[in-house]
Design a protein around this motif. Structure first.
Motif, short mmCIF file in Angstrom:
data_model
loop_
_atom_site.label_atom_id
_atom_site.label_comp_id
_atom_site.label_asym_id
_atom_site.label_seq_id
_atom_site.Cartn_x
_atom_site.Cartn_y
_atom_site.Cartn_z
N VAL A 43 5.51 -8.73 -0.13
CA VAL A 43 5.66 -10.18 -0.21
C VAL A 43 4.74 -10.69 -1.32
O VAL A 43 3.56 -10.32 -1.38
CB VAL A 43 5.31 -10.85 1.13
N MET A 85 0.70 -10.58 -2.36
CA MET A 85 -0.24 -11.16 -1.41
C MET A 85 -1.22 -10.09 -0.93
O MET A 85 -0.82 -8.94 -0.73
CB MET A 85 0.50 -11.77 -0.24
N ASP A 93 0.87 -1.18 0.00
CA ASP A 93 0.00 0.00 0.00
C ASP A 93 0.91 1.23 0.00
O ASP A 93 1.05 1.91 1.01
CB ASP A 93 -0.92 -0.05 1.22
P1 AMP Z 1 -4.27 -4.60 5.63
O1 AMP Z 1 -4.62 -5.73 6.54
O2 AMP Z 1 -4.62 -4.83 4.21
O3 AMP Z 1 -4.73 -3.26 6.17
O4 AMP Z 1 -2.68 -4.53 5.66
C1 AMP Z 1 -1.99 -4.36 6.86
C2 AMP Z 1 -0.55 -4.08 6.55
O5 AMP Z 1 0.02 -5.18 5.84
C3 AMP Z 1 -0.36 -2.83 5.68
O6 AMP Z 1 0.75 -2.10 6.13
C4 AMP Z 1 -0.11 -3.45 4.32
O7 AMP Z 1 0.66 -2.62 3.48
C5 AMP Z 1 0.66 -4.69 4.70
N1 AMP Z 1 0.63 -5.67 3.61
C6 AMP Z 1 -0.47 -6.15 2.98
N2 AMP Z 1 -0.12 -7.00 1.99
C7 AMP Z 1 1.23 -7.04 1.99
C8 AMP Z 1 2.20 -7.71 1.19
N3 AMP Z 1 1.85 -8.52 0.18
N4 AMP Z 1 3.51 -7.52 1.46
C9 AMP Z 1 3.87 -6.68 2.48
N5 AMP Z 1 3.01 -6.02 3.26
C10 AMP Z 1 1.72 -6.19 3.02
#
Ligand code: AMP
Length: 281
Positions: free
Chosen positions: A176, A184, A150
């Motif tokens: 990741v 992901m 993000d």
């Molecule tokens: P979310 O649960 O979607 O609000 O994401 C929580 C945190 O995880 C945020 O800082 C996202 O940027 C991070 N995040 C989500 N997907 C990934 C990924 N594939 N790789 C690294 N960080 C991630």
């Protein structure tokens, strides 16, 4: 691992740790955890003495026609994964705990929030900035860990913390990906098998831009055109944006003479996906 649902209790626990001199790492999430989230937790565990993960599907960052009600909620398995990683506290408040009746104060997000996601999802970053600032007050951590997945959100949080003198270090962590390149995302759970194939169009568009740049194409508009074409030919149903921008301001660039960020947002079926890649000339 303790699960906390009350703001004042969470504050008291983290404040107590900080007063003892412990470095506390904080990972805010909306749950439905995957390896991307877990990479942030591992980084916090490396850097800090204690780690707090929040799980909260924040209603104020979803638009009225977005997926708030069907967003995946997998609290039990999330907690099992966090316990295995050695997380100290999970903060999982109810919506009423964070937004009690009469709640009416919001953060005006910084300028970097205006473009891209800010345009496509009106009010999104207002909701993000508001909940993250609240969480930073409830969890007075040393450092907070965010994913570059993000990318614009990370910039929004960094600017907010600088502009409002929030005493927390914001750490950005790499994206990741699945073995084939798909970033992901909790929303990948929505995808059918055919849509899962089409979802790879985002990564294909980003890598096509990097390949063209490496072959000498430095014109940002041409790279954007290439990303658009790749997205559509590889299965995206609708494109919200496919841009090449300055990595700090997200303003458009015309030539890629130094590192630039390529960002894409596209719909595959009913699912909206985002991804990005730092382009290296
Ligand atoms: P979310 O649960 O979607 O609000 O994401 C929580 C945190 O995880 C945020 O800082 C996202 O940027 C991070 N995040 C989500 N997907 C990934 C990924 N594939 N790789 C690294 N960080 C991630």
């Amino acid at each position: 691992m303790r699960i906390l649902t009350c703001c004042s209790e969470a504050y008291a626990q983290v404040d107590h740790l900080r007063r003892q001199g412990a470095r506390v790492g904080f990972v805010p999430t909306m749950g439905a955890l995957h390896e991307g989230h877990l990479s942030l937790v591992r980084r916090s565990r490396e850097d800090c003495d204690a780690t707090v993960v929040s799980i909260f599907v924040n209603p104020t960052q979803f638009g009225p026609h977005e997926d708030f009600s069907r967003y995946p909620r997998t609290f039990e398995s999330d907690c099992a994964a966090l316990r295995d990683l050695g997380v100290d506290f999970v903060f999982a408040p109810s919506a009423e705990e964070l937004y009690p009746a009469g709640f009416s104060t919001y953060v005006q997000p910084p300028k970097v929030a205006e473009r891209l996601e800010g345009k496509c999802r009106p009010g999104h970053f207002r909701g993000v900035a508001t909940v993250v600032l609240k969480l930073f007050h409830i969890i007075p951590a040393t450092a907070a860990y965010f994913g570059q997945k993000d990318y614009q959100q990370l910039l929004v949080i960094q600017h907010m913390v600088d502009d409002l003198n929030v005493p927390i270090r914001v750490v950005g962590c790499p994206i990741v990906r699945e073995p084939d390149g798909l970033a992901m995302s909790s929303r990948n759970r929505y995808l059918s098998q055919a849509e899962r194939e089409a979802a790879l169009s985002l990564w294909k568009a980003l890598t096509a831009a990097q390949s063209a740049l490496s072959s000498g194409q430095r014109d940002a508009r041409e790279l954007e055109q290439l990303m658009q074409t790749t997205l559509y030919t590889q299965g995206a149903d609708r494109i919200d944006y496919a841009v090449v921008a300055d990595p700090a301001s997200l303003e458009p660039v015309s030539q890629v003479d130094r590192p630039a960020i390529a960002l894409v947002a596209a719909h595959v079926g009913k699912t909206r996906l985002i991804d990005n890649l730092l382009l290296q000339p």
